[in-house]
Scaffold this motif. Structure first.
Motif, PDB file in Angstrom:
ATOM      1  N   ASN A 190     -15.631 -51.771 -12.352  1.00  0.00           N
ATOM      2  CA  ASN A 190     -14.840 -52.962 -12.062  1.00  0.00           C
ATOM      3  C   ASN A 190     -15.467 -53.699 -10.887  1.00  0.00           C
ATOM      4  O   ASN A 190     -15.671 -53.120  -9.817  1.00  0.00           O
ATOM      5  CB  ASN A 190     -13.390 -52.592 -11.726  1.00  0.00           C
ATOM      6  CG  ASN A 190     -12.602 -52.188 -12.967  1.00  0.00           C
ATOM      7  OD1 ASN A 190     -12.922 -52.589 -14.084  1.00  0.00           O
ATOM      8  ND2 ASN A 190     -11.574 -51.385 -12.778  1.00  0.00           N
ATOM      9  N   LYS A 191     -15.779 -54.959 -11.097  1.00  0.00           N
ATOM     10  CA  LYS A 191     -16.480 -55.745 -10.084  1.00  0.00           C
ATOM     11  C   LYS A 191     -15.597 -55.992  -8.868  1.00  0.00           C
ATOM     12  O   LYS A 191     -14.378 -56.113  -8.981  1.00  0.00           O
ATOM     13  CB  LYS A 191     -16.938 -57.085 -10.667  1.00  0.00           C
ATOM     14  CG  LYS A 191     -15.814 -58.069 -10.961  1.00  0.00           C
ATOM     15  CD  LYS A 191     -16.349 -59.374 -11.490  1.00  0.00           C
ATOM     16  CE  LYS A 191     -15.247 -60.415 -11.633  1.00  0.00           C
ATOM     17  NZ  LYS A 191     -14.640 -60.803 -10.334  1.00  0.00           N
ATOM     18  N   PRO A 192     -16.201 -56.069  -7.681  1.00  0.00           N
ATOM     19  CA  PRO A 192     -15.428 -56.449  -6.492  1.00  0.00           C
ATOM     20  C   PRO A 192     -15.064 -57.925  -6.531  1.00  0.00           C
ATOM     21  O   PRO A 192     -15.662 -58.714  -7.269  1.00  0.00           O
ATOM     22  CB  PRO A 192     -16.388 -56.137  -5.344  1.00  0.00           C
ATOM     23  CG  PRO A 192     -17.751 -56.219  -5.950  1.00  0.00           C
ATOM     24  CD  PRO A 192     -17.602 -55.766  -7.370  1.00  0.00           C
ATOM     25  N   ALA A 193     -14.095 -58.303  -5.732  1.00  0.00           N
ATOM     26  CA  ALA A 193     -13.589 -59.679  -5.757  1.00  0.00           C
ATOM     27  C   ALA A 193     -14.663 -60.701  -5.408  1.00  0.00           C
ATOM     28  O   ALA A 193     -14.629 -61.838  -5.899  1.00  0.00           O
ATOM     29  CB  ALA A 193     -12.411 -59.806  -4.788  1.00  0.00           C
ATOM     30  N   GLU A 194     -15.648 -60.299  -4.580  1.00  0.00           N
ATOM     31  CA  GLU A 194     -16.655 -61.285  -4.158  1.00  0.00           C
ATOM     32  C   GLU A 194     -17.659 -61.598  -5.258  1.00  0.00           C
ATOM     33  O   GLU A 194     -18.418 -62.565  -5.161  1.00  0.00           O
ATOM     34  CB  GLU A 194     -17.389 -60.804  -2.906  1.00  0.00           C
ATOM     35  CG  GLU A 194     -18.121 -59.494  -3.051  1.00  0.00           C
ATOM     36  CD  GLU A 194     -17.278 -58.301  -2.624  1.00  0.00           C
ATOM     37  OE1 GLU A 194     -17.876 -57.277  -2.261  1.00  0.00           O
ATOM     38  OE2 GLU A 194     -16.032 -58.401  -2.648  1.00  0.00           O
ATOM     39  N   VAL A 195     -17.709 -60.781  -6.306  1.00  0.00           N
ATOM     40  CA  VAL A 195     -18.566 -61.092  -7.459  1.00  0.00           C
ATOM     41  C   VAL A 195     -17.785 -62.049  -8.361  1.00  0.00           C
ATOM     42  O   VAL A 195     -16.720 -61.690  -8.866  1.00  0.00           O
ATOM     43  CB  VAL A 195     -18.957 -59.818  -8.226  1.00  0.00           C
ATOM     44  CG1 VAL A 195     -19.748 -60.153  -9.484  1.00  0.00           C
ATOM     45  CG2 VAL A 195     -19.775 -58.897  -7.321  1.00  0.00           C
ATOM     46  N   PRO A 196     -18.281 -63.279  -8.576  1.00  0.00           N
ATOM     47  CA  PRO A 196     -17.452 -64.311  -9.213  1.00  0.00           C
ATOM     48  C   PRO A 196     -17.149 -64.087 -10.687  1.00  0.00           C
ATOM     49  O   PRO A 196     -16.066 -64.458 -11.154  1.00  0.00           O
ATOM     50  CB  PRO A 196     -18.267 -65.598  -9.010  1.00  0.00           C
ATOM     51  CG  PRO A 196     -19.672 -65.134  -8.811  1.00  0.00           C
ATOM     52  CD  PRO A 196     -19.578 -63.819  -8.125  1.00  0.00           C
ATOM     53  N   VAL A 197     -18.079 -63.488 -11.447  1.00  0.00           N
ATOM     54  CA  VAL A 197     -17.870 -63.353 -12.887  1.00  0.00           C
ATOM     55  C   VAL A 197     -18.387 -61.991 -13.360  1.00  0.00           C
ATOM     56  O   VAL A 197     -19.240 -61.376 -12.729  1.00  0.00           O
ATOM     57  CB  VAL A 197     -18.605 -64.466 -13.679  1.00  0.00           C
ATOM     58  CG1 VAL A 197     -18.012 -65.833 -13.372  1.00  0.00           C
ATOM     59  CG2 VAL A 197     -20.105 -64.450 -13.402  1.00  0.00           C
ATOM     60  N   SER A 198     -17.868 -61.532 -14.491  1.00  0.00           N
ATOM     61  CA  SER A 198     -18.422 -60.340 -15.124  1.00  0.00           C
ATOM     62  C   SER A 198     -19.863 -60.618 -15.518  1.00  0.00           C
ATOM     63  O   SER A 198     -20.186 -61.708 -15.997  1.00  0.00           O
ATOM     64  CB  SER A 198     -17.603 -59.977 -16.366  1.00  0.00           C
ATOM     65  OG  SER A 198     -16.273 -59.656 -16.026  1.00  0.00           O
ATOM     66  N   ASN A 199     -20.746 -59.638 -15.330  1.00  0.00           N
ATOM     67  CA  ASN A 199     -22.162 -59.901 -15.584  1.00  0.00           C
ATOM     68  C   ASN A 199     -22.934 -58.612 -15.794  1.00  0.00           C
ATOM     69  O   ASN A 199     -22.540 -57.542 -15.325  1.00  0.00           O
ATOM     70  CB  ASN A 199     -22.782 -60.698 -14.429  1.00  0.00           C
ATOM     71  CG  ASN A 199     -22.836 -59.886 -13.149  1.00  0.00           C
ATOM     72  OD1 ASN A 199     -23.831 -59.224 -12.847  1.00  0.00           O
ATOM     73  ND2 ASN A 199     -21.756 -59.908 -12.359  1.00  0.00           N
ATOM     74  N   TRP A 200     -24.062 -58.745 -16.496  1.00  0.00           N
ATOM     75  CA  TRP A 200     -25.004 -57.652 -16.695  1.00  0.00           C
ATOM     76  C   TRP A 200     -26.115 -57.732 -15.651  1.00  0.00           C
ATOM     77  O   TRP A 200     -26.605 -58.809 -15.345  1.00  0.00           O
ATOM     78  CB  TRP A 200     -25.617 -57.721 -18.088  1.00  0.00           C
ATOM     79  CG  TRP A 200     -24.755 -57.151 -19.159  1.00  0.00           C
ATOM     80  CD1 TRP A 200     -23.956 -57.846 -20.034  1.00  0.00           C
ATOM     81  CD2 TRP A 200     -24.611 -55.772 -19.488  1.00  0.00           C
ATOM     82  NE1 TRP A 200     -23.317 -56.978 -20.883  1.00  0.00           N
ATOM     83  CE2 TRP A 200     -23.701 -55.693 -20.572  1.00  0.00           C
ATOM     84  CE3 TRP A 200     -25.159 -54.603 -18.977  1.00  0.00           C
ATOM     85  CZ2 TRP A 200     -23.342 -54.484 -21.145  1.00  0.00           C
ATOM     86  CZ3 TRP A 200     -24.797 -53.385 -19.542  1.00  0.00           C
ATOM     87  CH2 TRP A 200     -23.892 -53.336 -20.615  1.00  0.00           C
ATOM     88  N   LEU A 201     -26.520 -56.563 -15.140  1.00  0.00           N
ATOM     89  CA  LEU A 201     -27.609 -56.478 -14.169  1.00  0.00           C
ATOM     90  C   LEU A 201     -28.647 -55.486 -14.684  1.00  0.00           C
ATOM     91  O   LEU A 201     -28.358 -54.294 -14.825  1.00  0.00           O
ATOM     92  CB  LEU A 201     -27.076 -56.011 -12.818  1.00  0.00           C
ATOM     93  CG  LEU A 201     -28.102 -55.856 -11.688  1.00  0.00           C
ATOM     94  CD1 LEU A 201     -28.652 -57.227 -11.282  1.00  0.00           C
ATOM     95  CD2 LEU A 201     -27.471 -55.157 -10.483  1.00  0.00           C
ATOM     96  N   PRO A 202     -29.883 -55.945 -14.976  1.00  0.00           N
ATOM     97  CA  PRO A 202     -30.929 -55.023 -15.420  1.00  0.00           C
ATOM     98  C   PRO A 202     -31.696 -54.444 -14.238  1.00  0.00           C
ATOM     99  O   PRO A 202     -31.930 -55.113 -13.233  1.00  0.00           O
ATOM    100  CB  PRO A 202     -31.832 -55.927 -16.263  1.00  0.00           C
ATOM    101  CG  PRO A 202     -31.722 -57.272 -15.601  1.00  0.00           C
ATOM    102  CD  PRO A 202     -30.321 -57.355 -15.036  1.00  0.00           C
ATOM    103  N   TYR A 203     -32.111 -53.188 -14.372  1.00  0.00           N
ATOM    104  CA  TYR A 203     -32.903 -52.493 -13.362  1.00  0.00           C
ATOM    105  C   TYR A 203     -34.326 -52.307 -13.877  1.00  0.00           C
ATOM    106  O   TYR A 203     -34.528 -51.704 -14.937  1.00  0.00           O
ATOM    107  CB  TYR A 203     -32.323 -51.112 -13.067  1.00  0.00           C
ATOM    108  CG  TYR A 203     -31.088 -51.085 -12.198  1.00  0.00           C
ATOM    109  CD1 TYR A 203     -31.104 -50.458 -10.966  1.00  0.00           C
ATOM    110  CD2 TYR A 203     -29.897 -51.663 -12.630  1.00  0.00           C
ATOM    111  CE1 TYR A 203     -29.963 -50.394 -10.168  1.00  0.00           C
ATOM    112  CE2 TYR A 203     -28.750 -51.613 -11.850  1.00  0.00           C
ATOM    113  CZ  TYR A 203     -28.787 -50.986 -10.627  1.00  0.00           C
ATOM    114  OH  TYR A 203     -27.658 -50.941  -9.840  1.00  0.00           O
ATOM    115  N   ALA A 204     -35.300 -52.780 -13.129  1.00  0.00           N
ATOM    116  CA  ALA A 204     -36.706 -52.551 -13.457  1.00  0.00           C
ATOM    117  C   ALA A 204     -37.217 -51.359 -12.661  1.00  0.00           C
ATOM    118  O   ALA A 204     -36.891 -51.192 -11.479  1.00  0.00           O
ATOM    119  CB  ALA A 204     -37.539 -53.780 -13.144  1.00  0.00           C
TER     120      ALA A 204
END
Length: 254
Positions: A190-204
């Motif tokens: 669950n994203k913290p409040a400061e993250v504005p939208v649900s999103n995917w984050l890729p790791y290289a």
């Protein structure tokens, strides 16, 4: 017919306000080269001789909606239209109808029920078998969402992902891992409040996450968190690149 295994992350695309600047930045921290594809300015990220993703101008219509530069992930399916219809039935939304890239495949842009955007991708050719991540490749895919349990239910129904474990992060809540079979591919939280939208984050995957972060800072990046150790002895960090796209780095313990 190609053999397409559903639920694999098989392309990663940077949509940015300055592709030329992005070329040099990501080369400096991940070691990717570039190669042109087609005649429309699309460029592939290359790890040696292997294409691992692409980079392109952020489309004007997307920019007009206030969407900043970002990474877009592509998830495999043997039937892109049927999977998109199933996504709609599960509460998702089709954002872009099917587009065909000759000799490459078909894709559609979709949002999950919590609003995180991704692509469904039906490649025209056989996919390479899953392998252990190596520097220059992709090692993890993380979803920050407004509803961890609801999001996992959506992706599990769509791709057959299963829960592979979880961690209690205290005030930050539960971090749930998912994968195909017993192999973890990423996490959902669950994203913290400061993250504005649900999103995917890729790791290289990189050789040294600490060194990559120092190089990224020198080249105009903003550090979001890390570098820090994670279970198993690896090191991770997340940054905003100079154009504002979120991106993560991962190195294994040497």
């Amino acid at each position: 017919m190609p053999s397409i295994l559903p639920g694999r992350f098989n392309w990663h695309e940077l949509l940015t306000s300055d592709p030329s600047a992005a070329h040099g930045f990501y080369e400096s921290i991940v070691g990717w080269g570039t190669a042109p594809f087609g005649n429309d300015g699309y460029t592939m990220w290359m790890s040696g001789q292997t294409p691992v993703g692409g980079v392109m101008d952020l489309p004007a219509e997307v920019k007009a909606m206030g969407v900043p530069p970002h990474w877009l992930i592509y998830i495999s399916t043997p039937d892109v239209e049927a999977t998109a219809r199933r996504a709609e039935g599960l509460g998702g939304k089709i954002l872009k109808p099917v587009e065909v890239v000759p000799t490459v495949g078909r894709f559609m842009v979709v949002a999950d029920p919590q609003g995180a955007v991704f692509c469904l991708y039906q490649p025209e050719n056989d996919m390479a078998p899953d392998t252990m991540p190596v520097p220059g490749g992709w090692s993890w895919h993380e979803l920050a969402t407004t509803d961890r349990e609801g999001a996992f239910k959506f992706y599990s129904a769509l791709f057959g992902w299963v829960k592979t474990g979880d961690m209690d992060m205290g005030e930050a809540g539960i971090y749930q891992m998912y994968g195909i079979g017993e192999v973890p591919m990423g996490g959902i939280y669950n994203k913290p409040a400061e993250v504005p939208v649900s999103n995917w984050l890729p790791y290289a995957m990189v050789t040294d996450a600490d060194l990559a972060v120092e190089t990224a800072k020198k080249n105009g990046a903003t550090v979001l968190y890390g570098p820090m150790e994670v279970p198993g002895g690896g090191r991770v960090a997340a940054i905003l690149d100079p154009q504002g796209a979120a991106f993560a780095l991962h190195s294994q313990k040497s």
